[in-house]
Design an enzyme around this catalytic site. Structure first.
Site, short mmCIF file in Angstrom:
data_model
loop_
_atom_site.label_atom_id
_atom_site.label_comp_id
_atom_site.label_asym_id
_atom_site.label_seq_id
_atom_site.Cartn_x
_atom_site.Cartn_y
_atom_site.Cartn_z
N CYS A 83 0.84 -1.19 0.00
CA CYS A 83 0.00 0.00 0.00
C CYS A 83 0.88 1.25 0.00
O CYS A 83 1.98 1.26 0.56
CB CYS A 83 -0.92 0.01 1.23
N ASP A 105 0.40 3.80 1.65
CA ASP A 105 0.34 4.40 2.98
C ASP A 105 1.73 4.68 3.55
O ASP A 105 2.58 3.79 3.59
CB ASP A 105 -0.43 3.44 3.91
N ARG A 153 2.76 4.96 6.40
CA ARG A 153 3.11 4.26 7.64
C ARG A 153 3.59 2.83 7.41
O ARG A 153 3.91 2.12 8.36
CB ARG A 153 1.89 4.24 8.58
N HIS A 181 -2.32 -3.91 5.03
CA HIS A 181 -2.18 -3.52 6.44
C HIS A 181 -3.55 -3.27 7.05
O HIS A 181 -4.45 -2.75 6.38
CB HIS A 181 -1.28 -2.28 6.59
N CYS A 237 -6.31 -0.03 6.76
CA CYS A 237 -6.08 0.55 5.43
C CYS A 237 -7.26 1.44 5.02
O CYS A 237 -8.40 0.99 4.95
CB CYS A 237 -5.89 -0.57 4.40
CO CO Z 1 -3.55 1.22 2.93
#
Ligand code: CO
Length: 210
Positions: free
Chosen positions: A42, A44, A46, A98, A101
Site C-alpha cells: 500500500c 500508505d 506508515r 495492512h 487501510c
Molecule cells: Co492502505
C-alpha cells in the site's frame, strides 16, 4: 528551512554514513540489482517496505498503490511484475496489506471520494464476493480486519491468474506468492496465505497453451 530541504540534508547524512559503514556499498549497487523479492504494498506512508523488513537497497523490487491491488488492466503493475519475474528472476512476490487501510475502509462505505472510487471498486467486488462471510462477523473492527485479509488473499489470486506468473510457474517453478498483513499498532506482519507452482488454480483462469 523548508520541510523538503530536511530531506536533502538527511540524504547527504545517510549517504555519508552508509559509505563509512560499508565503503563498497554504492559501487557494488551501481552496476546491478539482484533482488530476490518483489513487494506489492500500500502507498500508505506508515508502511515503508524496507524499514519494516529491515532490508537494504538492492534487496527488494517495489510496487506500491492504494490498498495494494493487483489489477489486470494496470499496465504499471503488469510491467513491474513482468520485469521482476522474467528479467530479475525474483523468487518471491509478496502482497502486503495492512490493518487500518484507508482504501479498504473507504470501499466498505457508500461515501464517494472522486476518481479513486474507480480504483476502490476492486475492493467492493471482494466485499460482494465474501458478503456472507463478512456479515457473519460481529463487530465492525473485526469485519474491517477480515476484509483487509480477504483483499490480500484476492490480490494473490489475481497474481496467479496472470500469464506472467503461470508461465514462470510452468517453466521454472517460481516465484512463490505470499499474502501478508502488517499491523500498524505493533509493527508485526502476519502471513495470511501462500501459493506456488503446485497450487491449484480455478481451471477457468488456467491457460493450457503457455
Ligand atoms: Co492502505
Amino acid at each position: 528551512m523548508h520541510s523538503y530541504e530536511r530531506l536533502l540534508l538527511e540524504n547527504k547524512a545517510w549517504a555519508k554514513e552508509q559509505k563509512s559503514r560499508d565503503p563498497e556499498f554504492f559501487t557494488r549497487l551501481e552496476n546491478q540489482q539482484t533482488p530476490e523479492f518483489l513487494w506489492i504494498g500500500c502507498s500508505d506512508s506508515r508502511v515503508p517496505p524496507n524499514q519494516i523488513t529491515n532490508t537494504q537497497p538492492g534487496e527488494m523490487f517495489i510496487h506500491r498503490n492504494i490498498a495494494n491491488l493487483v489489477v489486470n488492466t494496470d499496465i504499471n503493475l503488469l510491467s513491474v511484475l513482468q520485469y521482476a519475474v522474467d528479467v530479475l528472476k525474483v523468487k518471491h512476490v509478496i502482497v502486503c496489506g495492512h490493518y487500518g487501510c484507508g482504501g479498504v475502509k473507504a470501499a466498505m462505505t457508500q461515501k464517494g471520494f472522486g476518481i479513486i472510487d474507480n480504483w476502490l471498486k476492486e475492493i467492493k467486488d471482494v466485499y460482494r464476493m465474501y458478503q456472507d462471510e463478512i456479515t457473519a462477523i460481529e463487530t465492525e473492527d473485526e469485519k474491517f480486519d477480515h476484509m483487509v485479509e480477504l483483499n490480500v488473499r484476492e490480490q494473490v489470486f489475481n497474481l496467479a491468474k496472470t500469464t506472467i506468473i503461470q508461465k514462470a510457474w510452468k517453466e521454472e517453478q517460481r516465484p512463490q506468492l505470499h499474502g501478508w498483513v502488517y499491523r500498524l499498532s505493533d509493527g508485526i506482519i502476519k502471513p495470511v496465505c501462500e501459493m506456488d507452482s503446485n497450487s491449484p488454480i480455478d481451471p477457468l483462469y488456467e491457460y493450457d497453451n503457455l
